[in-house]
Scaffold this motif. Structure first.
Motif, short mmCIF file in Angstrom:
data_model
loop_
_atom_site.label_atom_id
_atom_site.label_comp_id
_atom_site.label_asym_id
_atom_site.label_seq_id
_atom_site.Cartn_x
_atom_site.Cartn_y
_atom_site.Cartn_z
N SER A 195 0.84 -1.19 0.00
CA SER A 195 0.00 0.00 0.00
C SER A 195 0.87 1.24 0.00
O SER A 195 1.96 1.25 0.58
CB SER A 195 -0.94 0.01 1.23
OG SER A 195 -1.74 1.15 1.24
N LYS A 196 0.37 2.28 -0.67
CA LYS A 196 1.03 3.58 -0.70
C LYS A 196 0.01 4.64 -0.32
O LYS A 196 -1.15 4.55 -0.72
CB LYS A 196 1.61 3.87 -2.09
CG LYS A 196 2.69 2.90 -2.51
CD LYS A 196 3.21 3.20 -3.89
CE LYS A 196 4.27 2.17 -4.31
NZ LYS A 196 4.76 2.43 -5.68
N MET A 197 0.46 5.64 0.43
CA MET A 197 -0.46 6.65 0.94
C MET A 197 0.07 8.04 0.63
O MET A 197 1.24 8.33 0.87
CB MET A 197 -0.63 6.48 2.46
CG MET A 197 -1.68 7.37 3.07
SD MET A 197 -1.98 6.97 4.80
CE MET A 197 -3.19 8.20 5.24
N TYR A 198 -0.81 8.86 0.05
CA TYR A 198 -0.49 10.26 -0.22
C TYR A 198 -1.03 11.11 0.92
O TYR A 198 -2.22 11.03 1.25
CB TYR A 198 -1.10 10.72 -1.54
CG TYR A 198 -0.42 10.15 -2.77
CD1 TYR A 198 0.69 9.32 -2.67
CD2 TYR A 198 -0.89 10.46 -4.05
CE1 TYR A 198 1.31 8.81 -3.78
CE2 TYR A 198 -0.27 9.95 -5.18
CZ TYR A 198 0.82 9.12 -5.04
OH TYR A 198 1.44 8.62 -6.15
N GLN A 199 -0.18 11.95 1.50
CA GLN A 199 -0.58 12.76 2.65
C GLN A 199 -1.22 14.08 2.24
O GLN A 199 -2.03 14.63 2.98
CB GLN A 199 0.65 13.04 3.53
CG GLN A 199 1.31 11.78 4.08
CD GLN A 199 0.47 11.08 5.14
OE1 GLN A 199 -0.48 11.64 5.66
NE2 GLN A 199 0.85 9.86 5.45
N LYS A 200 -0.87 14.60 1.06
CA LYS A 200 -1.36 15.92 0.66
C LYS A 200 -2.80 15.84 0.13
O LYS A 200 -3.28 14.79 -0.28
CB LYS A 200 -0.46 16.51 -0.41
CG LYS A 200 0.95 16.83 0.09
CD LYS A 200 1.77 17.46 -1.01
CE LYS A 200 3.18 17.79 -0.53
NZ LYS A 200 4.00 18.42 -1.60
N LYS A 201 -3.46 17.00 0.12
CA LYS A 201 -4.81 17.09 -0.44
C LYS A 201 -4.75 17.03 -1.96
O LYS A 201 -3.77 17.48 -2.58
CB LYS A 201 -5.47 18.40 -0.01
CG LYS A 201 -5.68 18.53 1.49
CD LYS A 201 -6.34 19.86 1.81
CE LYS A 201 -6.53 20.01 3.31
NZ LYS A 201 -7.16 21.32 3.64
#
Length: 314
Positions: free
Chosen positions: A60-66
């Motif tokens: 899994s990969k997660m983007y923190q920015k909006k």
């Protein structure tokens, strides 16, 4: 005039390995998920996205920015570009607005094209995250045991596709022949109510305890997340596109062996074709009662006479 697209080749060994990892394979790698959030989200949806990321970890990969200007059901081009950039075929997208509060969108892609998409509303009153349960968790990368409750998962086409989607989302590695019993640490249950069509997702930790027998006694302890979801919208792939995704290369298909079959219990059965037996040449025990009848003296004399008569005629 046709404009040719420039192909950018890798210049480093690291870039070559990254491109080789993305090449088509006979047995594909575990499907990775991309967790992103929209422009407007509340704290609960951020926690939910983090829990989904931990459930799928390390795939899994997660983007923190909006990420503003993303409307999954109107235009999927931006989501497809994000998934292609991060080499992910699964997607989790969260938003929160007045029109659609506590919104969760789950999707899967084939060849970087969105295939199935489901939109849910999270019940924030009953939601409990992983951090709310102070207990032993599971090791990242372990395969979960998936259990589905509800007749709709096997009767209606839309919920059949939903069951297939959750199996695709949480199953992890697929090229495993055996699984160690000690490595099976958690179970995920999906329960669908027939009347309200409310989907409840629960995650339990499996504890193996002594039972006095070879098979251990199993106890389940809830570890979170604790989700109650209501289906808002769905966008399913066409039947032709769905059949195309199920196509397998001929190299990995099991070759059919003639006259060999397997029954329901997994026992291998074979069929043997034999020639017709000649019972006169069958070897038996040397017993007086089983001996072949030898020709008598009368028979021998008759045969001699027949031979003499044939010579005289000639």
């Amino acid at each position: 005039m046709v404009k040719l697209q420039r192909i950018q080749r890798p210049k480093t060994q690291r870039g070559k390995r990254a491109l080789k990892e993305r090449e088509p394979k006979l047995i594909e790698n575990a499907r990775s998920s991309l967790c992103i959030r929209g422009n407007k989200t509340n704290n609960i949806m951020k926690i939910l996205l983090k829990d989904l990321h931990l459930l799928k970890s390390p795939y899994s990969k997660m983007y923190q920015k909006k990420n503003p200007d993303i409307f999954p059901f109107e235009n999927t081009s931006k989501l497809e570009w994000y998934c292609q950039k991060s080499d992910c075929s699964l997607l989790a997208y969260v938003t929160h607005s007045k029109k659609r509060p506590n919104n969760l969108v789950l999707a899967r892609l084939h060849n970087h094209i969105v295939m199935d998409m489901f939109e849910f509303e999270l019940n924030r009153q009953t939601f409990r995250s992983l951090d709310d349960f102070k207990c032993v968790k599971f090791a990242p990368g372990n395969k979960p045991c998936l259990i589905f409750h509800g007749e709709l998962f096997d009767s209606e086409a839309e919920y059949k596709r939903l069951k297939c989607f959750f199996t695709d989302f949480f199953r992890g590695e697929t090229n495993m022949k055996e699984i160690d019993l000690n490595g099976l640490e958690h179970v995920i249950t999906f329960t669908l109510d027939i009347q309200t069509k409310l989907l409840t997702i629960r995650v339990f930790h499996i504890e193996l305890k002594k039972s006095g027998h070879r098979i251990p006694r199993i106890e389940l302890n809830e570890i979170g997340p604790h989700l109650d979801l209501t289906i808002r919208r769905t966008k399913l792939a066409s039947d032709d596109f769905y059949k195309k995704t199920l196509k397998q290369p001929d190299a990995i298909k099991a070759k059919k062996v003639k006259n060999v079959s397997t029954n329901e219990l997994g026992t291998k059965m074979g069929r043997i074709h034999m020639e017709k037996q000649d019972f006169n040449q069958l070897q038996t025990r040397k017993m007086k009662g089983l001996k072949r009848n030898l020709p008598t003296d009368d028979d021998q004399t008759q045969e001699k006479r027949k031979k003499i008569d044939q010579t005289n005629k000639e």
